[in-house]
Design a protein around this motif. Structure first.
Motif, mmCIF file in Angstrom:
data_model
loop_
_atom_site.group_PDB
_atom_site.id
_atom_site.type_symbol
_atom_site.label_atom_id
_atom_site.label_comp_id
_atom_site.label_asym_id
_atom_site.label_seq_id
_atom_site.Cartn_x
_atom_site.Cartn_y
_atom_site.Cartn_z
ATOM 1 N N ALA A 173 0.841 -1.206 0.000
ATOM 2 C CA ALA A 173 0.000 0.000 0.000
ATOM 3 C C ALA A 173 0.874 1.254 0.000
ATOM 4 C CB ALA A 173 -0.924 -0.006 1.214
ATOM 5 N N TYR A 174 1.920 1.253 0.798
ATOM 6 C CA TYR A 174 2.819 2.419 0.872
ATOM 7 C C TYR A 174 3.551 2.616 -0.448
ATOM 8 C CZ TYR A 174 6.747 5.327 2.408
ATOM 9 O OH TYR A 174 7.691 6.333 2.525
ATOM 10 N N GLU A 175 4.063 1.525 -0.999
ATOM 11 C CA GLU A 175 4.862 1.630 -2.226
ATOM 12 C C GLU A 175 4.021 2.075 -3.426
ATOM 13 O OE1 GLU A 175 6.889 -2.147 -2.506
ATOM 14 O OE2 GLU A 175 8.419 -1.527 -1.035
ATOM 15 N N PRO A 195 -3.519 3.564 28.315
ATOM 16 C CA PRO A 195 -3.771 4.900 27.763
ATOM 17 C C PRO A 195 -3.327 4.921 26.301
ATOM 18 C CG PRO A 195 -1.812 4.928 29.157
ATOM 19 C CD PRO A 195 -2.422 3.550 29.285
ATOM 20 N N PRO A 196 -3.809 5.888 25.507
ATOM 21 C CA PRO A 196 -3.417 5.933 24.101
ATOM 22 C C PRO A 196 -1.888 6.010 23.935
ATOM 23 C CG PRO A 196 -5.205 7.474 24.548
ATOM 24 C CD PRO A 196 -4.756 6.944 25.873
ATOM 25 N N VAL A 197 -1.402 5.408 22.852
ATOM 26 C CA VAL A 197 0.035 5.444 22.551
ATOM 27 C C VAL A 197 0.234 6.088 21.181
ATOM 28 C CG1 VAL A 197 0.550 3.388 23.933
ATOM 29 C CG2 VAL A 197 0.008 3.125 21.507
ATOM 30 N N ILE A 198 1.477 6.510 20.919
ATOM 31 C CA ILE A 198 1.811 7.163 19.648
ATOM 32 C C ILE A 198 2.761 6.265 18.858
ATOM 33 C CG2 ILE A 198 2.793 9.244 18.584
ATOM 34 C CD1 ILE A 198 0.496 9.985 20.342
ATOM 35 N N HIS A 199 2.436 6.040 17.571
ATOM 36 C CA HIS A 199 3.317 5.268 16.685
ATOM 37 C C HIS A 199 3.527 6.053 15.391
ATOM 38 C CE1 HIS A 199 3.050 1.707 19.161
ATOM 39 N NE2 HIS A 199 1.767 1.533 18.956
ATOM 40 N N PRO A 200 4.632 5.791 14.686
ATOM 41 C CA PRO A 200 4.812 6.438 13.383
ATOM 42 C C PRO A 200 3.727 6.009 12.392
ATOM 43 C CG PRO A 200 6.569 4.828 13.803
ATOM 44 C CD PRO A 200 5.754 4.918 15.051
ATOM 45 N N VAL A 201 3.334 6.912 11.506
ATOM 46 C CA VAL A 201 2.336 6.587 10.465
ATOM 47 C C VAL A 201 2.951 5.644 9.428
ATOM 48 C CG1 VAL A 201 1.050 7.617 8.533
ATOM 49 C CG2 VAL A 201 0.951 8.654 10.821
ATOM 50 N N VAL A 202 4.225 5.840 9.170
ATOM 51 C CA VAL A 202 4.976 4.953 8.266
ATOM 52 C C VAL A 202 6.084 4.332 9.104
ATOM 53 C CG1 VAL A 202 6.382 4.828 6.180
ATOM 54 C CG2 VAL A 202 4.488 6.459 6.312
ATOM 55 N N ARG A 203 6.106 3.009 9.196
ATOM 56 C CA ARG A 203 7.156 2.380 9.996
ATOM 57 C C ARG A 203 8.100 1.586 9.109
ATOM 58 N NH1 ARG A 203 5.019 -2.629 13.830
ATOM 59 N NH2 ARG A 203 7.222 -2.668 14.400
ATOM 60 N N THR A 204 9.265 1.311 9.666
ATOM 61 C CA THR A 204 10.273 0.511 8.971
ATOM 62 C C THR A 204 10.244 -0.893 9.555
ATOM 63 O OG1 THR A 204 11.644 2.470 8.707
ATOM 64 C CG2 THR A 204 12.747 0.349 8.442
ATOM 65 N N ARG A 243 9.654 -0.126 4.179
ATOM 66 C CA ARG A 243 8.750 0.790 4.870
ATOM 67 C C ARG A 243 7.313 0.535 4.446
ATOM 68 N NH1 ARG A 243 10.446 4.906 7.571
ATOM 69 N NH2 ARG A 243 9.254 6.628 6.679
ATOM 70 N N GLY A 244 6.385 0.793 5.366
ATOM 71 C CA GLY A 244 4.979 0.562 5.048
ATOM 72 C C GLY A 244 4.066 1.367 5.953
ATOM 73 N N LEU A 245 2.795 1.394 5.582
ATOM 74 C CA LEU A 245 1.796 2.156 6.341
ATOM 75 C C LEU A 245 1.443 1.427 7.629
ATOM 76 C CD1 LEU A 245 -0.453 3.185 3.348
ATOM 77 C CD2 LEU A 245 0.931 4.732 4.781
ATOM 78 N N PHE A 246 1.347 2.195 8.716
ATOM 79 C CA PHE A 246 1.062 1.595 10.026
ATOM 80 C C PHE A 246 -0.049 2.360 10.740
ATOM 81 C CE2 PHE A 246 2.265 0.486 14.515
ATOM 82 C CZ PHE A 246 1.982 -0.861 14.414
ATOM 83 N N VAL A 247 -1.141 2.618 10.018
ATOM 84 C CA VAL A 247 -2.355 3.133 10.668
ATOM 85 C C VAL A 247 -3.460 2.129 10.363
ATOM 86 C CG1 VAL A 247 -1.792 5.588 10.691
ATOM 87 C CG2 VAL A 247 -2.829 4.600 8.647
ATOM 88 N N CYS A 289 -5.597 1.255 1.712
ATOM 89 C CA CYS A 289 -4.968 0.023 2.228
ATOM 90 C C CYS A 289 -5.768 -1.230 1.896
ATOM 91 C CB CYS A 289 -4.790 0.111 3.744
ATOM 92 S SG CYS A 289 -3.455 1.207 4.225
ATOM 93 N N ALA A 290 -7.077 -1.065 1.659
ATOM 94 C CA ALA A 290 -7.937 -2.226 1.397
ATOM 95 C C ALA A 290 -8.054 -2.540 -0.086
ATOM 96 C CB ALA A 290 -9.318 -1.980 1.984
ATOM 97 N N LYS A 291 -7.272 -1.866 -0.929
ATOM 98 C CA LYS A 291 -7.332 -2.127 -2.371
ATOM 99 C C LYS A 291 -7.045 -3.617 -2.624
ATOM 100 C CE LYS A 291 -5.981 0.228 -6.468
ATOM 101 N NZ LYS A 291 -4.932 0.542 -7.361
ATOM 102 N N PRO A 292 -7.879 -4.287 -3.406
ATOM 103 C CA PRO A 292 -7.692 -5.743 -3.586
ATOM 104 C C PRO A 292 -6.271 -6.145 -4.009
ATOM 105 C CG PRO A 292 -9.810 -5.084 -4.484
ATOM 106 C CD PRO A 292 -9.112 -3.806 -4.068
ATOM 107 N N GLU A 293 -5.600 -5.292 -4.753
ATOM 108 C CA GLU A 293 -4.229 -5.608 -5.192
ATOM 109 C C GLU A 293 -3.274 -5.866 -4.028
ATOM 110 O OE1 GLU A 293 -6.228 -3.427 -6.441
ATOM 111 O OE2 GLU A 293 -5.942 -3.260 -8.615
ATOM 112 N N PHE A 294 -3.572 -5.304 -2.863
ATOM 113 C CA PHE A 294 -2.655 -5.441 -1.718
ATOM 114 C C PHE A 294 -3.068 -6.579 -0.797
ATOM 115 C CE2 PHE A 294 -3.053 -0.539 -2.065
ATOM 116 C CZ PHE A 294 -2.244 -0.511 -3.192
ATOM 117 N N THR A 295 -4.099 -7.337 -1.181
ATOM 118 C CA THR A 295 -4.695 -8.291 -0.230
ATOM 119 C C THR A 295 -4.616 -9.746 -0.700
ATOM 120 O OG1 THR A 295 -6.936 -8.326 -1.159
ATOM 121 C CG2 THR A 295 -6.419 -6.511 0.348
#
Ligand code: OGA
Ligand code: MN
Length: 275
Positions: free
Chosen positions: A130-132, A178-187, A194-198, A225-231
């Protein structure tokens, strides 16, 4: 062991291996390698006990005990996903497991114990694919952003604190998470891709954006992210098993089989802090 690719973005079928036996080091290394490459591995005819499933998962890391999902009576590390009219499915949304903690799972192993006559398929999507597929300016915008992930988004009181016993467990879980914070794009810590992490399950907002900007970007990413090509979509048979890399994937359990019952066992392997 044989490894058959199921699609260019994600998924492979692994055969000629018995997961009920302790893994030989070379088999474990090959499975780990395949997991990194294909993101989700499927196995057929693996009639294993909850103890065997726990031991298999534990070979890959420390196990997570879920704060609210019901546990197997003998093995606390195994979640019982037993859905029916009395306990309707709640995994029919795209999500990554347990991103509401600082060190979300690196993977999980799901075993099909009891299935409806049809339906109850599960889909997985690659956050890397999805990211690429995004344009360079879109990737550049997303790269430095971070997002909040909140336990309460997928585990609201109205659903998970219905009885006094559930309420006690749920309140302890809420206070501990409690809520935590993560990068939107992680390695990915192993492949360095690298890829999407939300994910819709737990991500509430992008910290650096205004509310409406965040809502719009998250809505776009959810659809993208839900595009059939990625699933890949798996149609379960009894004793099939799926092992996914939870670091850069999402999954969706179709909820199309009520009033029939479906029972799955899940073991969850802790990972490290996303970067
Ligand atoms: C899970 C989950 C999928 C399924 O175990 O994390 O989302 O198919 N389950 O039951
Ligand atoms: Mn899940």
């Amino acid at each position: 062991m044989q490894i058959q690719t199921l699609g260019p973005a994600i998924g492979a079928l692994v055969s000629d291996i018995n997961l009920g036996l302790a893994l030989k080091p070379e088999d474990q290394a090959q499975l780990h390698q395949a997991l990194i490459e294909h993101h989700v591995l499927f196995f057929e005819g693996q009639d294993i006990t909850a103890h065997q499933q726990r031991d298999l998962a534990a070979a890959f890391g420390e196990l997570h005990i879920h704060p609210v999902y019901p546990q197997h009576p003998e093995v606390a590390e195994i979640i019982l996903l037993d859905t029916s009219m009395d306990n309707p499915p709640d995994n029919d949304n795209w999500h990554t497991d347990v991103t509401f903690i600082e060190t979300p799972p690196l993977g999980a192993i799901l075993s099909a114990q009891h299935l409806p006559s049809s339906g109850g398929d599960t889909l997985w999507a690659s956050g890397i694919a999805a990211y690429e597929a995004l344009s360079a300016p879109m990737r550049a915008m997303l790269d430095p952003l971070s997002a909040e992930h909140d336990f309460l988004q997928s585990f609201p009181a109205w659903r998970f604190a219905r009885t006094p016993e559930e309420r006690v467990r749920w309140e302890a879980a809420r206070d501990k998470h409690p809520p935590v914070i993560h990068p939107v794009v992680r390695t990915h810590p192993v492949s360095r891709r690298r890829g999407l992490f939300v994910n819709e399950g737990f991500t509430t907002r992008i910290i650096e954006l205004q509310t409406k900007e965040s809502d719009a970007v998250l809505a776009f990413l959810r659809e993208h992210c839900a595009k059939p090509e990625f699933t890949v979509r798996w149609r379960w048979k009894r004793h099939d098993l799926a092992f996914w890399d939870n670091r850069l994937t999402q999954h969706y359990a179709t909820a199309d089989y009520l009033p029939q019952r479906r029972i799955m066992h899940r073991a969850t392997i802790l990972g490290d802090k996303p970067f």
